[in-house]
Enzyme design. Structure first.
Site, PDB file in Angstrom:
ATOM      1  N   LYS A 252       2.061  -7.528   8.123  1.00  0.00           N
ATOM      2  CA  LYS A 252       1.693  -6.160   8.489  1.00  0.00           C
ATOM      3  C   LYS A 252       2.960  -5.335   8.715  1.00  0.00           C
ATOM      4  O   LYS A 252       3.981  -5.869   9.175  1.00  0.00           O
ATOM      5  CB  LYS A 252       0.842  -6.240   9.760  1.00  0.00           C
ATOM      6  CG  LYS A 252       0.205  -4.953  10.215  1.00  0.00           C
ATOM      7  CD  LYS A 252      -0.729  -5.221  11.396  1.00  0.00           C
ATOM      8  CE  LYS A 252      -1.366  -3.953  11.950  1.00  0.00           C
ATOM      9  NZ  LYS A 252      -2.304  -4.234  13.071  1.00  0.00           N
TER      10      LYS A 252
ATOM     11  N   SER B 103      -6.914  -2.301  12.700  1.00  0.00           N
ATOM     12  CA  SER B 103      -5.828  -1.670  11.999  1.00  0.00           C
ATOM     13  C   SER B 103      -5.145  -2.571  10.971  1.00  0.00           C
ATOM     14  O   SER B 103      -4.413  -2.056  10.115  1.00  0.00           O
ATOM     15  CB  SER B 103      -4.783  -1.193  13.011  1.00  0.00           C
ATOM     16  OG  SER B 103      -4.212  -2.281  13.682  1.00  0.00           O
TER      17      SER B 103
ATOM     18  N   SER C 135      -7.891  -5.647  16.070  1.00  0.00           N
ATOM     19  CA  SER C 135      -7.302  -5.307  14.766  1.00  0.00           C
ATOM     20  C   SER C 135      -7.071  -6.458  13.807  1.00  0.00           C
ATOM     21  O   SER C 135      -6.751  -6.210  12.635  1.00  0.00           O
ATOM     22  CB  SER C 135      -5.980  -4.578  14.971  1.00  0.00           C
ATOM     23  OG  SER C 135      -6.231  -3.221  15.195  1.00  0.00           O
TER      24      SER C 135
HETATM   25  N1  GLN Z   1      -9.211  -0.162  16.953  1.00  0.00           N
HETATM   26  C1  GLN Z   1      -8.585  -0.346  18.217  1.00  0.00           C
HETATM   27  C2  GLN Z   1      -7.687   0.830  18.521  1.00  0.00           C
HETATM   28  O1  GLN Z   1      -7.729   1.723  17.757  1.00  0.00           O
HETATM   29  C3  GLN Z   1      -7.783  -1.625  18.204  1.00  0.00           C
HETATM   30  C4  GLN Z   1      -6.545  -1.481  17.437  1.00  0.00           C
HETATM   31  C5  GLN Z   1      -5.722  -2.739  17.446  1.00  0.00           C
HETATM   32  O2  GLN Z   1      -6.192  -3.810  17.787  1.00  0.00           O
HETATM   33  N2  GLN Z   1      -4.464  -2.569  17.123  1.00  0.00           N
HETATM   34  O3  GLN Z   1      -6.982   0.858  19.475  1.00  0.00           O
END
Ligand code: GLN
Length: 490
Positions: free
Chosen positions: A80, A155, A179
């Site tokens: 990532k 994400s 995410s």
């Molecule tokens: N979707 C969640 C957020 O927007 C989790 C994101 C993540 O785990 N990085 O914060």
């Protein structure tokens, strides 16, 4: 090579000398070149560099190196875009980092290299890992390999889509509130969020430091165990790294689950759950029961407060962490009359709307007069949420829940409604607040369109061995994870 190349299968082919590291790398590079225009999982890849790494691996293999010592020798993986690789761009899918390149390797990258992996490229994500659909990337969204009109989740959407499109056998993502697990569920792969402190965060660009963990996205539980084994372990460069995270899952035995107690948290099966998701999760639970597990209903009474608690704590930490992107130290700089104007212009131009929203929210909850009412209170609720889990784990070994309320949604469907977007993580973010471990495994499909559904198993702190054993037993006796996406077969 028309079969699915898991990490295990790559090991086998290399060991038997049926392929070279160069063949494997070329195979995946060709797929990337062919599929990227449709899926856009990658932000960048460097074919020449990957092939040079493959050559080194082939020499080591010819000299008798083995996968016992270097489990990923000659096997491509991708990471990532928020994980540092020396000399490579590090952008977190944001414009604010400009053409910044990392001066050092993250600990997980060092460990991948020591294990012999070939680093294939950098994967798309929501900007600074804020989002659930990869639509917040400054470089355009990734698409879901099961249905190109849908999001891969986020994400770590690039990581999940790359694995599901079979552009790479495995990838690393990061999970702050879901995410890794949510995109894994949307893309039909396996995603594991390790216990907080299990994997070093050194070299992971911080979003919410008390919640962030790096973890694997793979095609199988076996592969997740293998990759976790490579990246996990104490690291003196991360003060929150745990002292003794020994990891020794037994995946060799029979798939029987006699003696395993699985808890169903009542709060995770209420309204808002799509009927097909509910059905798939319930039949997975019956399947686990059939393997000998004992099923008990449990309660995590503070669940209704998790979403609000998460969005106070995560934004507070993000507002502090992202203060460093000021136009002076890294990346983008938009000049102004004085430093304040420079900050404003740089941050105004460099951050996307969701990141700005979170910085504003986080600055507000930390500001004097509101700190006690929001931030401090959220910290107290966080303790209650953690205690709910620790109480439940006195009665059961693992918890079983859905990963997401719905399957993958359409691109554009939720972009204008942040609350709806935030709700796609209702079942995953408590795990981060509690610091425990969780895994998402495929457990079925919706009928039309045919989209993957995920099952979540949650384990106590450092409970990965049991988590992996049960998830593996499920995969030994089911075929959902063997289904391949239309793009993988294209
Ligand atoms: N979707 C969640 C957020 O927007 C989790 C994101 C993540 O785990 N990085 O914060």
């Amino acid at each position: 090579m028309n079969e699915r190349l898991t990490l295990k299968r790559c090991q086998e082919l290399l060991r038997r000398r049926e392929v070279s590291a160069r063949d494997l790398t070329q195979h995946f590079l060709r797929r990337i070149e062919r599929l990227e225009p449709s899926v856009h999982s990658f932000l960048e890849w460097d074919a020449a560099d990957a092939l040079a790494q493959a050559e080194t691996a082939d020499r080591a293999l010819a000299d008798g190196a083995t996968h016992q010592k270097q489990p990923l020798l000659g096997i491509p993986v991708a990471i990532k875009d928020n994980i540092a690789v020396k000399g490579q761009p590090l952008r977190c899918a944001s414009r604010i980092l400009g053409d910044f390149r990392s001066p050092y390797d993250a600990t997980v990258v060092e460990r991948l290299r020591q294990a012999g992996a070939i680093l294939l490229g950098r994967l798309n994500m929501d900007e600074f890992a804020m989002g659930s659909s990869t639509e917040n990337s400054a470089f355009g969204p990734t698409r879901n390999p099961w249905d190109l009109d849908r999001t891969p989740g986020g994400s770590s959407g690039g990581s999940a889509a790359a694995v599901a499109a079979e552009e790479v056998p495995a990838a690393l993502g990061s999970d702050t509130g879901g995410s890794i697990r949510q995109p894994a569920a949307f893309c039909g792969c396996v995603g594991l969020k390790p216990t907080y402190g299990r994997v070093s965060r050194y070299g992971l660009v911080a979003f919410a430091s008390s919640l962030d963990q790096i973890g694997p996205l793979t095609a199988t539980v076996e592969d997740a165990a293998l990759l976790l084994g490579v990246i996990a372990g104490h690291d003196p460069r991360d003060a929150t790294s745990l002292p003794d995270p020994a990891l020794d899952p037994d995946l060799e035995g029979e798939p029987g689950l006699r003696g395993i107690r699985l808890g169903l948290p009542r709060e995770y099966f209420g309204s808002g759950l799509a009927p097909e998701v509910e059905q798939a999760v319930h039949s997975a639970i019956r399947h686990l029961e059939g393997l000998g597990a004992e099923i008990r209903e449990v309660s995590l009474p503070h669940t209704p407060y998790a979403l609000a608690t998460y969005y106070v704590i995560a934004t507070a930490e993000a507002s502090a962490n992202l203060a460093r992107f000021d136009g002076i130290r890294y990346g983008l700089r938009v000049d102004g009359q004085d430093p304040i104007e420079l900050y404003k212009r740089t941050r105004g131009r460099g951050f996307g709307p969701e990141v700005k929203r979170r910085i504003i929210l986080g600055t507000f909850v930390l500001s004097s007069g509101y700190y006690d009412a929001y931030y401090l209170r959220a910290q107290k609720v966080r303790t209650l949420i953690r205690n709910d889990f620790l109480d439940a784990f006195r009665r059961v070994d693992l918890l079983v829940t859905p990963v997401t309320p719905t399957p993958a949604f359409r691109l554009g469907e939720k972009v204008s409604d942040p609350l709806q977007m935030y709700l796609s993580d209702v079942f995953t973010l408590s795990c981060n607040l509690a610091g425990i471990c969780g895994i998402s495994v495929p457990c079925g499909f919706t009928e039309s369109p045919r989209l993957p559904i995920g099952l979540q198993l949650l384990g106590p702190p450092l409970g990965e061995a049991t988590l992996l054993r049960v998830a593996h037993a499920y995969q030994q006796t089911t075929n959902w994870h063997k289904e391949r996406s239309p793009l993988a077969l294209a």
